[in-house]
Design an enzyme around this catalytic site. Structure first.
Site, PDB file in Angstrom:
ATOM      1  N   TYR A  84      -0.074   1.076  12.660  1.00  0.00           N
ATOM      2  CA  TYR A  84      -0.251  -0.360  14.064  1.00  0.00           C
ATOM      3  C   TYR A  84      -2.015  -0.493  13.182  1.00  0.00           C
ATOM      4  CZ  TYR A  84      -1.698  -2.760  17.964  1.00  0.00           C
ATOM      5  OH  TYR A  84      -2.459  -3.917  18.611  1.00  0.00           O
ATOM      6  N   HIS A  85      -1.716  -2.061  13.247  1.00  0.00           N
ATOM      7  CA  HIS A  85      -3.055  -2.944  13.913  1.00  0.00           C
ATOM      8  C   HIS A  85      -3.022  -3.551  14.019  1.00  0.00           C
ATOM      9  CE1 HIS A  85      -3.545  -1.062   9.415  1.00  0.00           C
ATOM     10  NE2 HIS A  85      -2.839  -2.442   8.641  1.00  0.00           N
ATOM     11  N   GLY A 137       1.265   4.834   1.675  1.00  0.00           N
ATOM     12  CA  GLY A 137       1.107   5.576   2.976  1.00  0.00           C
ATOM     13  C   GLY A 137       2.443   5.507   4.121  1.00  0.00           C
ATOM     14  N   GLY A 175      -6.816  -1.061   2.095  1.00  0.00           N
ATOM     15  CA  GLY A 175      -7.775  -0.371   2.348  1.00  0.00           C
ATOM     16  C   GLY A 175      -7.794   0.667   3.869  1.00  0.00           C
ATOM     17  N   PHE A 176      -8.317   0.769   4.875  1.00  0.00           N
ATOM     18  CA  PHE A 176      -8.863   1.211   5.867  1.00  0.00           C
ATOM     19  C   PHE A 176      -8.885   0.703   7.071  1.00  0.00           C
ATOM     20  CE2 PHE A 176     -13.697   0.579   4.657  1.00  0.00           C
ATOM     21  CZ  PHE A 176     -13.229   0.626   5.849  1.00  0.00           C
ATOM     22  N   ALA A 177      -8.252   1.153   8.447  1.00  0.00           N
ATOM     23  CA  ALA A 177      -7.691   1.258   9.347  1.00  0.00           C
ATOM     24  C   ALA A 177      -9.164   1.569  10.116  1.00  0.00           C
ATOM     25  CB  ALA A 177      -6.831   0.192  10.151  1.00  0.00           C
ATOM     26  N   VAL A 186       4.191   4.174   8.169  1.00  0.00           N
ATOM     27  CA  VAL A 186       4.141   3.392   8.972  1.00  0.00           C
ATOM     28  C   VAL A 186       2.623   3.648   9.639  1.00  0.00           C
ATOM     29  CG1 VAL A 186       5.387   4.109  11.239  1.00  0.00           C
ATOM     30  CG2 VAL A 186       4.968   2.304  11.229  1.00  0.00           C
ATOM     31  N   CYS A 195       1.758   7.417  11.109  1.00  0.00           N
ATOM     32  CA  CYS A 195       1.247   7.548   9.221  1.00  0.00           C
ATOM     33  C   CYS A 195       2.751   8.994   9.020  1.00  0.00           C
ATOM     34  CB  CYS A 195      -0.340   8.544   9.380  1.00  0.00           C
ATOM     35  SG  CYS A 195      -1.136   7.916   9.567  1.00  0.00           S
ATOM     36  N   ARG A 230       0.552  -1.493   0.200  1.00  0.00           N
ATOM     37  CA  ARG A 230       0.133   0.188   0.290  1.00  0.00           C
ATOM     38  C   ARG A 230       0.854   1.517   0.043  1.00  0.00           C
ATOM     39  NH1 ARG A 230       0.725   2.609   4.795  1.00  0.00           N
ATOM     40  NH2 ARG A 230       1.836   1.326   6.694  1.00  0.00           N
TER      41      ARG A 230
END
Length: 215
Positions: free
Chosen positions: A70-71, A66, A144-146, A68, A162, A64
Site C-alpha cells: 500500500y502507498h 515483490g 524503490g522503497f516506501a 502487494v 508483502c 517491480r
C-alpha cells in the site's frame, strides 16, 4: 517538501528519467508521496489483495519485484534512478544498500532498524517499517522503497502486505520518531548520499510535481 504525485504519473516520470540516465544523464532520486493506491509486483499473487480487490482504492500491477503493498499520504516513497554500472552490478548489493540507507535514517531518531534473513525491507522489533521493490533496465534502477512515516497505517489492513501472513506494520512515528514526511526527507536524503558514496547532490527540475535530486 515532497509533493503528492499520482502513481501513474510517477511511473511515467521514472520512465523519462531512466531514458535520460541511459542516454548519459545523472543518477537521480525522486522523493514523494502517493495518493492511496495498492500495487502488486510483476509476479505477485492477487489473493494477497484480500478485501482491497473490492474496495474503492486503485489497484495497479507494477513493473517491480515483490508482492502487494500500500502507498498513501504519510509514507515517503523513494525512486532511485541509478546506473549500477557506475556503482556495482549486483542487485543483492543494491537492495542491501537501500536497506542500509533506511536503517541509518532510523538510527538518527534512535530507532533500531534491522533486516530479517530471507526478507527484503527494514523492520523494527519484528514489525515492518519499510518495503522495497525494484526493477532494472540495462542496469539502470527504478521503483524503490516506501518508508512508513505517519501513524495511520489503516491502508494496510485489507491486504497481506508483502505476502507475509500475520505481518505487523509500523511507522517512524509509531516507533517514536517524527510523524511528517517533510521532517524525514532530509535525513533519508543524507543517508542515501552517504550509503552510495556520492559527493553531494543538487536539486533539479524544481517545477516538477515533487522533489527530484541528482547525485
Amino acid at each position: 517538501m515532497p509533493g503528492v504525485v499520482d502513481y501513474a504519473d510517477a511511473v511515467a516520470w521514472q520512465e523519462r528519467l531512466v531514458a535520460r540516465r541511459l542516454a548519459g544523464g545523472p543518477d537521480t532520486l525522486l522523493l514523494l508521496e502517493h495518493p492511496p493506491v495498492y500495487t502488486l509486483g510483476r509476479g505477485a499473487d492477487e489473493r494477497h489483495l484480500g478485501s482491497a480487490v473490492a474496495g474503492h482504492v486503485a489497484v495497479v500491477r507494477a513493473h517491480r519485484g515483490g508482492q502487494v503493498t500500500y502507498h498513501g499520504p504519510g509514507q515517503l516513497v523513494g525512486y532511485p534512478i541509478l546506473d549500477l554500472r557506475g556503482l556495482r552490478t549486483d542487485i543483492r548489493w543494491y537492495l542491501r544498500m537501500l536497506e542500509e540507507t533506511l536503517i541509518g535514517a532510523l538510527a538518527d531518531w534512535q530507532i533500531t532498524g534491522e533486516r530479517i534473513v530471507g526478507q527484503t525491507g527494514v523492520w523494527v522489533a519484528g514489525r515492518k517499517v519499510a518495503s522495497i521493490g525494484v526493477a532494472l533496465r540495462r542496469w539502470v534502477t527504478w521503483h524503490g522503497f516506501a518508508l512508513n512515516v505517519g501513524t495511520d497505517l489503516s491502508g494496510f489492513a485489507p491486504i497481506t502486505p508483502c505476502g507475509i501472513a500475520g505481518i505487523e506494520m509500523t511507522s517512524v512515528a509509531r516507533e517514536g520518531g517524527p510523524g511528517t514526511v517533510a521532517a524525514v526527507v532530509p535525513v533519508v536524503l543524507r543517508q542515501f548520499v552517504s550509503a552510495f558514496g556520492y559527493a553531494g547532490w543538487d536539486a533539479v527540475a524544481a517545477s516538477l510535481p515533487a522533489r527530484e535530486v541528482s547525485a
